[in-house]
Design a protein around this motif. Structure first.
Motif, PDB file in Angstrom:
ATOM      1  N   VAL A 163      51.064  25.305-104.932  1.00  0.00           N
ATOM      2  CA  VAL A 163      51.689  23.772-104.549  1.00  0.00           C
ATOM      3  C   VAL A 163      51.276  23.277-103.201  1.00  0.00           C
ATOM      4  O   VAL A 163      51.938  23.835-102.352  1.00  0.00           O
ATOM      5  N   GLY A 164      50.572  22.362-103.429  1.00  0.00           N
ATOM      6  CA  GLY A 164      50.189  21.490-101.925  1.00  0.00           C
ATOM      7  C   GLY A 164      49.692  22.732-100.956  1.00  0.00           C
ATOM      8  O   GLY A 164      49.503  22.546 -99.831  1.00  0.00           O
ATOM      9  N   VAL A 165      48.672  23.818-101.418  1.00  0.00           N
ATOM     10  CA  VAL A 165      47.879  24.551-100.519  1.00  0.00           C
ATOM     11  C   VAL A 165      46.408  24.113-100.995  1.00  0.00           C
ATOM     12  O   VAL A 165      46.106  23.669-101.693  1.00  0.00           O
ATOM     13  N   ASP A 166      45.648  24.703 -99.790  1.00  0.00           N
ATOM     14  CA  ASP A 166      44.263  24.434 -99.789  1.00  0.00           C
ATOM     15  C   ASP A 166      43.487  25.330-100.851  1.00  0.00           C
ATOM     16  O   ASP A 166      42.755  26.148-100.597  1.00  0.00           O
ATOM     17  N   LEU A 167      43.863  25.248-102.017  1.00  0.00           N
ATOM     18  CA  LEU A 167      43.467  26.281-103.254  1.00  0.00           C
ATOM     19  C   LEU A 167      43.923  25.551-104.575  1.00  0.00           C
ATOM     20  O   LEU A 167      45.036  24.945-104.547  1.00  0.00           O
ATOM     21  N   ASP A 168      43.168  25.804-105.513  1.00  0.00           N
ATOM     22  CA  ASP A 168      43.540  25.476-106.799  1.00  0.00           C
ATOM     23  C   ASP A 168      43.402  26.337-107.910  1.00  0.00           C
ATOM     24  O   ASP A 168      42.705  27.478-107.601  1.00  0.00           O
ATOM     25  N   ALA A 169      43.801  26.230-109.152  1.00  0.00           N
ATOM     26  CA  ALA A 169      43.624  27.236-110.239  1.00  0.00           C
ATOM     27  C   ALA A 169      41.976  27.588-110.335  1.00  0.00           C
ATOM     28  O   ALA A 169      41.726  28.588-110.903  1.00  0.00           O
ATOM     29  N   SER A 204      52.216  20.636-111.354  1.00  0.00           N
ATOM     30  CA  SER A 204      52.202  19.299-111.815  1.00  0.00           C
ATOM     31  C   SER A 204      53.204  18.460-111.415  1.00  0.00           C
ATOM     32  O   SER A 204      53.387  17.320-111.694  1.00  0.00           O
ATOM     33  N   GLY A 205      54.243  19.031-110.592  1.00  0.00           N
ATOM     34  CA  GLY A 205      55.383  18.223-110.323  1.00  0.00           C
ATOM     35  C   GLY A 205      55.489  17.421-108.727  1.00  0.00           C
ATOM     36  O   GLY A 205      54.177  17.026-108.382  1.00  0.00           O
ATOM     37  N   ASP A 206      56.408  17.433-108.280  1.00  0.00           N
ATOM     38  CA  ASP A 206      56.607  16.629-106.967  1.00  0.00           C
ATOM     39  C   ASP A 206      56.033  17.168-105.667  1.00  0.00           C
ATOM     40  O   ASP A 206      56.994  18.117-105.137  1.00  0.00           O
ATOM     41  N   LEU A 207      54.869  17.020-105.391  1.00  0.00           N
ATOM     42  CA  LEU A 207      54.270  17.703-104.373  1.00  0.00           C
ATOM     43  C   LEU A 207      54.845  17.218-102.920  1.00  0.00           C
ATOM     44  O   LEU A 207      55.082  18.260-102.152  1.00  0.00           O
ATOM     45  N   GLY A 208      55.306  16.074-102.864  1.00  0.00           N
ATOM     46  CA  GLY A 208      55.809  15.577-101.505  1.00  0.00           C
ATOM     47  C   GLY A 208      57.126  16.317-101.587  1.00  0.00           C
ATOM     48  O   GLY A 208      57.422  16.801-100.057  1.00  0.00           O
ATOM     49  N   ARG A 209      57.819  16.803-102.249  1.00  0.00           N
ATOM     50  CA  ARG A 209      59.045  17.648-102.226  1.00  0.00           C
ATOM     51  C   ARG A 209      58.926  18.770-101.956  1.00  0.00           C
ATOM     52  O   ARG A 209      59.552  19.514-101.159  1.00  0.00           O
ATOM     53  N   PHE A 210      58.035  19.589-102.633  1.00  0.00           N
ATOM     54  CA  PHE A 210      57.910  21.139-102.868  1.00  0.00           C
ATOM     55  C   PHE A 210      56.704  21.824-101.924  1.00  0.00           C
ATOM     56  O   PHE A 210      56.572  23.032-101.964  1.00  0.00           O
ATOM     57  N   THR A 211      55.935  20.926-101.287  1.00  0.00           N
ATOM     58  CA  THR A 211      54.865  21.571-100.552  1.00  0.00           C
ATOM     59  C   THR A 211      55.458  22.527 -99.223  1.00  0.00           C
ATOM     60  O   THR A 211      54.782  23.388 -99.139  1.00  0.00           O
ATOM     61  N   VAL A 212      56.612  21.766 -98.774  1.00  0.00           N
ATOM     62  CA  VAL A 212      57.250  22.781 -97.724  1.00  0.00           C
ATOM     63  C   VAL A 212      58.863  22.528 -98.342  1.00  0.00           C
ATOM     64  O   VAL A 212      59.378  21.864 -98.600  1.00  0.00           O
ATOM     65  N   VAL A 213      58.995  24.044 -98.694  1.00  0.00           N
ATOM     66  CA  VAL A 213      60.313  24.044 -99.411  1.00  0.00           C
ATOM     67  C   VAL A 213      61.273  24.319 -98.286  1.00  0.00           C
ATOM     68  O   VAL A 213      61.368  25.401 -97.618  1.00  0.00           O
ATOM     69  N   ASP A 214      62.506  23.434 -98.215  1.00  0.00           N
ATOM     70  CA  ASP A 214      63.377  23.425 -97.514  1.00  0.00           C
ATOM     71  C   ASP A 214      64.639  24.136 -97.704  1.00  0.00           C
ATOM     72  O   ASP A 214      65.246  23.484 -98.812  1.00  0.00           O
ATOM     73  N   ILE A 215      65.037  25.018 -96.846  1.00  0.00           N
ATOM     74  CA  ILE A 215      66.335  25.766 -97.053  1.00  0.00           C
ATOM     75  C   ILE A 215      67.509  25.467 -95.762  1.00  0.00           C
ATOM     76  O   ILE A 215      68.171  26.300 -95.627  1.00  0.00           O
ATOM     77  N   ASP A 217      70.160  24.748 -93.476  1.00  0.00           N
ATOM     78  CA  ASP A 217      71.651  24.708 -93.625  1.00  0.00           C
ATOM     79  C   ASP A 217      72.059  25.389 -94.844  1.00  0.00           C
ATOM     80  O   ASP A 217      73.159  25.180 -95.405  1.00  0.00           O
ATOM     81  N   ASP A 218      71.345  26.556 -95.157  1.00  0.00           N
ATOM     82  CA  ASP A 218      71.392  27.312 -96.523  1.00  0.00           C
ATOM     83  C   ASP A 218      71.628  26.537 -97.815  1.00  0.00           C
ATOM     84  O   ASP A 218      72.300  26.703 -98.705  1.00  0.00           O
ATOM     85  N   ASP A 219      70.864  25.144 -97.817  1.00  0.00           N
ATOM     86  CA  ASP A 219      70.912  24.505 -98.930  1.00  0.00           C
ATOM     87  C   ASP A 219      69.828  24.830 -99.751  1.00  0.00           C
ATOM     88  O   ASP A 219      68.502  24.325 -99.481  1.00  0.00           O
ATOM     89  N   TYR A 220      69.953  25.693-100.743  1.00  0.00           N
ATOM     90  CA  TYR A 220      68.786  26.184-101.803  1.00  0.00           C
ATOM     91  C   TYR A 220      68.624  25.291-102.851  1.00  0.00           C
ATOM     92  O   TYR A 220      67.756  25.619-103.855  1.00  0.00           O
ATOM     93  N   ALA A 221      68.819  23.887-103.060  1.00  0.00           N
ATOM     94  CA  ALA A 221      68.444  23.084-103.803  1.00  0.00           C
ATOM     95  C   ALA A 221      67.140  23.013-104.157  1.00  0.00           C
ATOM     96  O   ALA A 221      66.418  23.039-105.315  1.00  0.00           O
ATOM     97  N   GLU A 222      66.153  22.780-102.965  1.00  0.00           N
ATOM     98  CA  GLU A 222      64.887  22.967-103.422  1.00  0.00           C
ATOM     99  C   GLU A 222      64.183  24.088-103.745  1.00  0.00           C
ATOM    100  O   GLU A 222      63.367  24.105-104.728  1.00  0.00           O
ATOM    101  N   PHE A 223      64.710  25.253-103.444  1.00  0.00           N
ATOM    102  CA  PHE A 223      64.272  26.377-103.603  1.00  0.00           C
ATOM    103  C   PHE A 223      64.535  26.588-105.251  1.00  0.00           C
ATOM    104  O   PHE A 223      63.670  27.161-105.972  1.00  0.00           O
ATOM    105  N   ASN A 224      65.800  26.279-105.381  1.00  0.00           N
ATOM    106  CA  ASN A 224      66.218  26.556-106.943  1.00  0.00           C
ATOM    107  C   ASN A 224      65.638  25.446-107.913  1.00  0.00           C
ATOM    108  O   ASN A 224      64.882  25.902-109.086  1.00  0.00           O
ATOM    109  N   ASP A 225      65.399  24.365-107.384  1.00  0.00           N
ATOM    110  CA  ASP A 225      64.550  23.286-108.205  1.00  0.00           C
ATOM    111  C   ASP A 225      63.131  23.752-108.583  1.00  0.00           C
ATOM    112  O   ASP A 225      62.685  23.468-109.619  1.00  0.00           O
ATOM    113  N   LEU A 226      62.505  24.150-107.581  1.00  0.00           N
ATOM    114  CA  LEU A 226      61.136  24.708-107.501  1.00  0.00           C
ATOM    115  C   LEU A 226      60.902  25.680-108.821  1.00  0.00           C
ATOM    116  O   LEU A 226      60.155  25.752-109.615  1.00  0.00           O
TER     117      LEU A 226
END
Lengths: 359, 165
Positions: A163-169, A204-215, A217-226
């Protein structure tokens, strides 16, 4: 177990490693335990009976759907003899453990040889806290057919999603840095007799949102959504997402090297907030050995292992053969990065080889 | 060029002695060093953190964690070091420095970090927005409101909307 088939399928220039398959008598099924209404201010599920058939190896009963803002855990576990083997009031001294988790609370059996699987009716009572939305849905994953005869070796299909790293499958199988990551990961899990079968995918999803997964203030929405995007072709697989970074931008926060859902994760259950592990890939070029260790450690949590001793020196895992305190600083489940090739103990291997995702 | 001078000013006698205990904390899998853990190591921690942050032999994530931990030491020396990191080339350390400045120096850091909201690097803008949201002061929210008028990246716009809700 069928022979391990590391077949490579060449398709449109991509190299995709095929999933290995378990033997025909090693089955995983999902049983519906129904929905339970709760007070939105918090409450108990009441005793939910899970019938473990003969030759059950392991099980993951779970209740979920109470949302990212509520916390839940098993409060009482009763074995087929009617003995209460776990009570949340006395969690530190138990042979079993259930952590308070958001959205979904899986409950893995067994997590220690001291409380092995037994045929018959087990009873689980979850407590779900405030903000749960008023109802939960409960199911149970049951691995059966082999009983306790799982042997000293096992295979795990590991789907690795970039997910958004310098590597692919397509480049990962030949990339020397990534292969150094895998060498360390496989070597440390190998101490428990686990063979890793990697299957690479590109996100294949939202790279803008998940390249850096933000938690923050203990908001785990991005973590859980990925994690909710985990959807391997073979559901008897576990998923590692390799992102650039898991970041905590709260006061005092910093980069998280890796985080597992759980422990335990919802092994073989896909598209949930507990369906995998997320690893910070920022170091895979500069310190691939460390990234391999992060995968081994967080994957251990997913499979039901706890820190040998917690960072504050307090709680230890429910296993008898893992050293306590600094003496366990060469164990994969020590709380901070180890030197050299860390190992898993005999009991830790016993647990992970029985997990429903292993075969 | 400024970093060595700052490190000299920051208690060089302690540099090195604290490296191993600090790295053990910075190497923790699931969380960085807490303020209480850092305080327990005594004097000289900020100097060693700056050494670690500047040491290219140390893995990137741990250097970033050292930058983050410096937010617990809001001194003029640390502030100059973090400002140096924010203006350096390393994109990862820049965003760690922006967040550390905001949490360590709060409103006093806002003039320094404001340009980060206009930076071409999306992840720097995003981290800065989230740290300002976490700070939550009137001045921080005013900066976010101004950025919302011109931001074009959908992820950053979403974070701005969330922060100003």
């Amino acid at each position: 177990m069928r022979p391990i088939a590391l077949s490579l399928l060449f398709s449109f220039g991509l190299i995709i490693a095929a999933a290995c398959e378990p033997s025909a008598d090693d089955e995983v099924e999902v049983i519906d335990l129904g929905s339970v209404s709760l007070s939105d201010t918090g409450g108990y599920s009441g005793a939910l009976a899970v019938e473990m058939p003969a030759l059950t190896t392991s099980a993951i009963p779970y209740c979920g759907g109470y949302g990212d803002n509520a916390l839940g855990a098993v409060w009482t576990l009763t074995d087929p003899s009617g003995s209460v083997v776990y009570n949340g009031e006395d969690a530190d001294t138990s042979r079993w453990r259930s952590e308070f988790l958001d959205d979904m609370a899986p409950a893995l059996l067994p997590v220690s040889p001291k409380l092995p699987m037994a045929e018959g009716t087990w009873s689980f009572d979850w407590f779900i806290g405030a903000g749960n939305g008023g109802s939960i849905d409960c199911k149970a994953v049951i691995r059966s057919g082999m009983g306790d005869d799982v042997g000293s070796e096992a295979t795990i299909n590991v789907e690795i999603v970039f997910v958004g790293v310098d590597l692919d499958a397509s480049s990962a199988p030949e990339d020397p840095d990534w292969q150094a990551v895998m060498d360390r990961f496989e070597s440390e899990w190998g101490t428990a007799g686990i063979t890793v079968n990697p299957i690479y995918k590109d996100f294949s999803g939202d790279l803008g949102r998940f390249t850096v997964v933000d938690i923050t203030d203990d908001d785990y929405a991005e973590f859980n959504d990925l994690l909710r995007t985990a959807n391997p072709d073979d559901p008897r697989s576990m998923t590692f997402f390799v992102v650039e970074e898991v970041a905590n931008n709260s006061a005092g926060g910093s980069t998280i090297l890796g985080l597992s859902s759980g422990p335990p994760g919802a092994a073989t259950v896909q598209r949930t907030s507990k369906s995998g592990v997320i690893v910070s890939g920022i170091d895979f070029r500069g310190a691939p050995d460390d990234v391999g260790k992060i995968m081994a450690h967080e994957g251990g949590h997913f499979l039901g292992l706890f820190h040998t001793t917690e960072r504050d020196g307090g709680q230890s895992d429910p296993l008898d053969d893992t050293p306590v305190g600094e003496a366990s600083d060469n164990n994969v489940m020590w709380w901070t990065l180890t030197q050299g090739n860390a190992t898993l103990s005999a009991d830790q291997g016993w647990v992970v080889r029985r997990n429903p995702v292993s075969f | 060029m400024l970093a060595p001078l700052i490190l000299m000013l920051a208690n060089p006698a302690a540099a090195g002695e604290l490296r191993q205990p600090l790295l053990q904390l910075l190497n923790a899998y699931e969380s960085g060093a807490t303020q209480a853990e850092l305080r327990a190591l005594g004097d000289g921690v900020p100097a060693e953190l700056m050494e670690i942050a500047a040491d290219s032999a140390i893995p990137h994530s741990r250097r970033g964690r050292a930058v983050s931990a410096l937010a617990s030491y809001p001194t003029p020396v640390v502030r100059r070091f973090l400002e140096g990191q924010l203006s350096a080339k390393d994109l990862f350390l820049r965003r760690k420095a922006s967040v550390a400045l905001i949490h360590g120096f709060q409103d006093a850091a806002l003039p320094t970090v404001q340009p980060a909201l206009d930076d071409p690097d999306v992840q720097l803008r995003l981290a800065t927005v989230r740290a300002l949201h976490s700070l939550g002061s009137d001045k921080a929210l005013a900066l976010l409101d101004a950025r919302r008028q011109v931001e074009t990246d959908p992820t950053v716009k979403s974070a701005l909307t969330e922060a100003l809700r």
